[in-house]
Enzyme design. Structure first.
Site, PDB file in Angstrom:
ATOM      1  N   CYS A  80       1.867   3.015  -1.902  1.00  0.00           N
ATOM      2  CA  CYS A  80       3.263   2.994  -1.453  1.00  0.00           C
ATOM      3  C   CYS A  80       3.358   3.461   0.006  1.00  0.00           C
ATOM      4  CB  CYS A  80       4.167   3.782  -2.400  1.00  0.00           C
ATOM      5  SG  CYS A  80       5.923   3.364  -2.145  1.00  0.00           S
TER       6      CYS A  80
ATOM      7  N   HIS B  27       3.228   0.714  -7.076  1.00  0.00           N
ATOM      8  CA  HIS B  27       2.686   1.927  -7.690  1.00  0.00           C
ATOM      9  C   HIS B  27       1.801   1.561  -8.884  1.00  0.00           C
ATOM     10  CE1 HIS B  27       5.126   5.025  -5.624  1.00  0.00           C
ATOM     11  NE2 HIS B  27       5.976   4.020  -5.466  1.00  0.00           N
TER      12      HIS B  27
ATOM     13  N   GLU C 102       0.026   3.461 -10.551  1.00  0.00           N
ATOM     14  CA  GLU C 102       0.115   4.558 -11.527  1.00  0.00           C
ATOM     15  C   GLU C 102       1.366   4.454 -12.389  1.00  0.00           C
ATOM     16  OE1 GLU C 102       0.936   4.748  -8.438  1.00  0.00           O
ATOM     17  OE2 GLU C 102       2.406   6.326  -8.014  1.00  0.00           O
TER      18      GLU C 102
END
Lengths: 257, 208
Positions: B78, B187, B189
């Site tokens: 990001c 992202h 994650e």
């Protein structure tokens, strides 16, 4: 291809436990928010929202613990709202693992809170939650005909709901969660007029909430301008499945994940 | 594996997502640990300028530079990707980035911002990060600023970086793979199983 319309289940959490009925099969503990978060993730939820309804601030530790455990195990975005009074609450929720924090009543009392939170943590994690309803007959009229309410829709504020959403964007929030208190619980469909009016004045993402009852209710909310659709009881009671909602949206030509 | 802790964002999610795919992860700003780890992840959220300030405060720019000089993998996520570019322009104010790649991070031109939600990407066929992830795979994005033009001139001297694009209002850079330096605007994650596969690819193919 474009960004997909998000389907978001909302869980009411009281002292670390999910309240309101939950009718999932194969759950060891249907009251455990972490297990439910897993189940919704597996069903294809694009995001999760926890609404903390814990009344006493002394019981709030359990909320942070639930957020922490959820964020450790579920790898989709998590928004947490309810009882957020100040920037420190936002900070604690983000540190516990929330990706976004929604602010409601505290911003009505002190709108600057939205700007403070946005500047400190970034607009992307600050959501303004607006509980809107049509001004009742005999009530103080507002330009849009909708007013902001508090206390679960029971108290009017006289603030125009559409102007309030626009103000939130000006103050720096990154998303609007628009709850129709008239439609909420009716299962008769989203308040499309409200969604249209707010869509006209904000260009941050708009989540429509309140009134979902059948799979056919979701596509009109998207047509009216919602970037995401949120529902609680229809998902918890198993009346609708996330997958069914997505199938219906896809059939209506809406891009979904 | 080290996740660089410079005061930006939800580091816990990145930590858990890397652990999920089998990495031994430490979240720290310690120079030695960050320099010597097999892989370094640099997440980031919020404003470009704030992230650069945080990164400089822990000597992050030098850590990244030294690692790359030694061929040691770095993954930006990001705003952690954005700061790898030459500059960022936010609200008319220009801030200098790490300058690993030429280019400017600026506000996207789209009807709705932030670009928030799950979107597809167009990865080059040779991509290692996106190996096994088809064109319908969606990743979770949340940002208003992006690199709208890839400005590195082609060269015969070295392998050109692999650039992956996404679209929201207009095309923007969604990921870059450049030897030991890789980065994603989205992202991983927070991107469920797709994100886990990407992180696993990074661990396997880039970190080794």
């Amino acid at each position: 291809m474009a960004v997909a319309v998000r389907v978001i289940p909302c869980l009411d959490v009281d002292r670390g436990r999910v309240v309101k009925g939950v009718n999932f099969t194969n759950l060891v503990d249907a009251g455990d928010p972490v297990e439910l978060a897993h189940a919704y993730d597996a069903e294809g939820a694009d995001e999760l929202t926890f609404l903390d309804v814990t009344a006493s601030s002394s019981d709030r530790e359990t909320t942070y613990d639930v957020v922490r455990r959820t964020a450790e195990q579920v790898f989709i975005p998590l928004t947490v709202g309810g009882g957020v009074r100040g920037v420190d609450d936002v900070d604690r929720l983000l540190r516990a693992g929330a990706d976004k924090v929604s602010i409601n009543t505290a911003a009505i009392a002190r709108p600057e809170l939205l700007g403070e939170a946005s500047r400190r943590f970034g607009a992307q994690c600050v959501v303004l939650s607006v509980d809107a309803r049509r001004v009742a007959e005999g009530g103080q009229p507002t330009p849009s005909g909708f007013e902001v309410t508090t206390h679960g829709g029971r108290r009017g504020t006289g603030i125009d709901a559409v102007e309030w959403a626009a103000r939130g964007q000006e103050l720096g929030v990154g998303e609007i969660l628009l709850n129709s208190m008239d439609a909420d619980g009716t299962r008769a469909g989203f308040d499309l007029e409200l969604i249209r009016l707010v869509r006209k004045v904000v260009d941050v993402p708009l989540i429509a909430s309140g009134g979902a009852g059948t799979v056919e209710h979701f596509a009109p909310a998207v047509d009216a301008g919602a970037d995401a659709v949120l529902a609680a009881s229809v998902f918890h009671f198993g009346t609708l499945r996330i997958g069914e909602v997505k199938d219906s949206l896809r059939a209506a030509g809406v891009e979904i994940r | 594996m080290v996740i660089l802790d410079y005061g930006s964002g939800n580091l816990r999610s990145a930590e858990r997502a890397l652990q999920r795919v089998g990495a031994d992860v430490e979240v720290t700003a310690d120079h030695r640990a960050a320099l010597n780890a097999d892989g370094l992840a640099v997440p980031g959220v919020g404003a470009f300028a704030a992230c650069m300030a945080g990164l400089r405060a822990v000597g992050g720019e030098r850590i990244i530079g030294k690692r790359l000089a030694g061929g040691r993998p770095v993954l930006g996520i990001c705003v952690g990707m954005q700061v790898l570019f030459e500059r960022g322009v936010e609200h008319g104010v220009e801030e200098t980035g790490c300058g690993e790649w030429p280019g400017t991070v600026e506000r996207l031109r789209a009807d709705v911002l932030p670009h928030m939600g799950w979107n597809t990407v167009r990865a080059p066929a040779e991509s290692r990060l996106f190996a096994g992830l088809g064109p319908d795979t969606r990743f979770y994005f949340v940002h208003s600023f992006a690199v709208r033009r890839w400005e590195m001139p082609p060269s015969d001297m070295f392998q050109p970086p692999l650039v992956t694009w996404a679209h929201h209002g207009e095309d923007f850079v969604a990921a870059v793979e450049n030897g030991p330096l890789a980065a994603t605007q989205f992202h991983p994650e927070k991107s469920g199983d797709a994100g886990a596969t990407l992180l696993e690819n990074w661990l396997k193919d880039v970190v080794g």
